[in-house]
Design a protein around this motif. Structure first.
Motif, PDB file in Angstrom:
ATOM      1  N   VAL A   1    -119.515-106.634 -67.898  1.00  0.00           N
ATOM      2  CA  VAL A   1    -119.217-105.397 -67.175  1.00  0.00           C
ATOM      3  C   VAL A   1    -117.707-105.295 -67.015  1.00  0.00           C
ATOM      4  O   VAL A   1    -117.076-106.193 -66.458  1.00  0.00           O
ATOM      5  CB  VAL A   1    -119.900-105.376 -65.791  1.00  0.00           C
ATOM      6  N   GLN A   2    -117.133-104.205 -67.535  1.00  0.00           N
ATOM      7  CA  GLN A   2    -115.684-104.024 -67.475  1.00  0.00           C
ATOM      8  C   GLN A   2    -115.278-103.369 -66.166  1.00  0.00           C
ATOM      9  O   GLN A   2    -115.993-102.546 -65.593  1.00  0.00           O
ATOM     10  CB  GLN A   2    -115.211-103.155 -68.641  1.00  0.00           C
ATOM     11  N   GLY A   3    -114.085-103.751 -65.652  1.00  0.00           N
ATOM     12  CA  GLY A   3    -113.567-103.152 -64.435  1.00  0.00           C
ATOM     13  C   GLY A   3    -112.187-103.678 -64.115  1.00  0.00           C
ATOM     14  O   GLY A   3    -111.446-104.103 -65.008  1.00  0.00           O
ATOM     15  N   THR A   4    -111.857-103.635 -62.852  1.00  0.00           N
ATOM     16  CA  THR A   4    -110.597-104.199 -62.366  1.00  0.00           C
ATOM     17  C   THR A   4    -110.891-105.051 -61.138  1.00  0.00           C
ATOM     18  O   THR A   4    -111.971-104.958 -60.555  1.00  0.00           O
ATOM     19  CB  THR A   4    -109.590-103.100 -61.983  1.00  0.00           C
TER      20      THR A   4
ATOM     21  N   PRO B   1    -106.931-105.691 -64.817  1.00  0.00           N
ATOM     22  CA  PRO B   1    -108.121-105.531 -65.671  1.00  0.00           C
ATOM     23  C   PRO B   1    -108.910-106.834 -65.719  1.00  0.00           C
ATOM     24  O   PRO B   1    -108.334-107.924 -65.792  1.00  0.00           O
ATOM     25  CB  PRO B   1    -107.538-105.182 -67.044  1.00  0.00           C
ATOM     26  N   ALA B   2    -110.240-106.718 -65.658  1.00  0.00           N
ATOM     27  CA  ALA B   2    -111.081-107.913 -65.650  1.00  0.00           C
ATOM     28  C   ALA B   2    -112.480-107.555 -66.133  1.00  0.00           C
ATOM     29  O   ALA B   2    -112.853-106.380 -66.228  1.00  0.00           O
ATOM     30  CB  ALA B   2    -111.136-108.516 -64.240  1.00  0.00           C
ATOM     31  N   TRP B   3    -113.238-108.591 -66.447  1.00  0.00           N
ATOM     32  CA  TRP B   3    -114.614-108.435 -66.880  1.00  0.00           C
ATOM     33  C   TRP B   3    -115.491-109.381 -66.066  1.00  0.00           C
ATOM     34  O   TRP B   3    -115.123-110.550 -65.851  1.00  0.00           O
ATOM     35  CB  TRP B   3    -114.758-108.758 -68.368  1.00  0.00           C
ATOM     36  N   ALA B   4    -116.612-108.873 -65.611  1.00  0.00           N
ATOM     37  CA  ALA B   4    -117.612-109.701 -64.930  1.00  0.00           C
ATOM     38  C   ALA B   4    -118.721-110.000 -65.927  1.00  0.00           C
ATOM     39  O   ALA B   4    -119.250-109.077 -66.569  1.00  0.00           O
ATOM     40  CB  ALA B   4    -118.166-108.973 -63.708  1.00  0.00           C
TER      41      ALA B   4
END
Length: 319
Positions: free
Chosen positions: A265-268, A303-306
């Motif tokens: 899941v892409q996000g911040t 920016p980060a990914w879970a």
């Protein structure tokens, strides 16, 4: 020791509370749920502060309430005739009495002295409640409830008035004491972490119904529905429930390489909540529980990914 049995119905403004359960000697059952779900109503009914419309409440062979069943028997014992020790949410200590006098109000001076020593607050015997810390007031309220030598212990939000550090300490002490007392105990709380730490079984009440009643591990592993999953702190996404400790946070200029069985899941980085050696990090609508050292290296808005393994997620039943 006798077991507590209750099967009651109480008409409330928006719905009818219907709860049936048995609490064995030495067992602690926690009732959790949103405000207004009916949790405290259950405690009040057991304590005799509220009369259900129908049902039965008994401690072993001692029937405290019966109406609309039980072969037409009608019983409604007043609170003073029920072997109940009740710890109120605000502790309800008498400000004009000393600690020793507050505790003795529920029993005798000799019993009060024994309990103050047992709970490690004998040095506070001559103090007034206004001079005590939150944790100390909680212990005094518990001692007063035990001074009645109850057959059942009821605790209404016993840790809600405490700060985070004191709450963690008292939670551990209370858990040890409940195990030692070997009484059937009912605990009402809005915090699933308190419930999981204190109880042998946890019941989630929503709109007057028990959605699920299970051991804490089973509640976390296999929540009955999306509400139970979310309430116990799980992430709910596309019909799946995944606990924060099963979620990994990845940062960097590129997304993680696709792998079979792994959801990304892409996000911040939307927020970081410090919880001592661990921290809770929010990314893309999900919450991950990661080591504090990793959390310290993260920046808000980065920016980060879970990611999590599909095998670590539980498929929720359709409502």
């Amino acid at each position: 020791m006798a077991q507590l049995e209750l099967d009651i119905a109480v008409a409330l403004r928006a719905y009818t509370l219907r709860v049936g359960l048995t609490v064995a000697p030495g067992e602690t059952v926690a009732l959790v749920g949103p405000s207004g779900a009916g949790k405290s109503t259950v405690l009040r009914a057991v304590a005799g502060l509220l009369a259900p419309d129908t049902g039965r409440i008994a401690l072993g062979e001692d029937v405290w309430f019966a109406r609309g069943g039980d072969r037409g028997r009608r019983v409604a014992l007043p609170p003073e005739r029920r072997a109940v020790g009740l710890v109120f949410q605000d502790y309800a200590l008498f400000p004009h009495l000393t600690v020793a006098q507050n505790v003795a109000f529920g029993g005798t001076a000799v019993r009060a002295a024994e309990l103050l020593d047992r709970l490690g607050i004998a040095a506070l015997a001559g103090e007034r409640p206004t001079n005590l810390s939150g944790g100390e007031r909680q212990r005094v309220a518990l001692a007063r409830a035990l001074a009645r030598d109850p057959g059942v212990l009821l605790l209404d939000e016993p840790l809600s008035a405490l700060d985070a550090h004191t709450r963690a300490v008292v939670r551990g002490e209370l858990g040890d004491l409940l195990a030692e007392l070997a009484l059937p105990a009912l605990v009402v709380t809005h915090d699933h972490r308190d419930a999981i730490a204190l109880a042998d079984r946890v019941g989630v009440i929503v709109d007057g119904r028990l959605r699920q009643l299970d051991a804490p591990a089973q509640l976390l592993r296999a929540p009955a529905d999306a509400f139970v999953a979310a309430f116990t702190g799980a992430n709910v996404i596309d019909g799946l429930a995944v606990q924060p400790w099963a979620v990994t946070i990845v940062t960097g200029p590129e997304a993680p390489a696709p792998r079979s069985g792994i959801r990304v899941v892409q996000g911040t980085i939307d927020g970081v909540e410090d919880e001592g050696p661990r921290a809770r990090v929010r990314v893309g609508g999900l919450v991950a529980e990661v080591p504090a050292a990793q959390a310290a290296s993260l920046s808000h808005g980065e920016p980060a990914w879970a990611t999590f393994a599909r095998a670590d997620a539980h498929t929720l039943a359709h409502p």
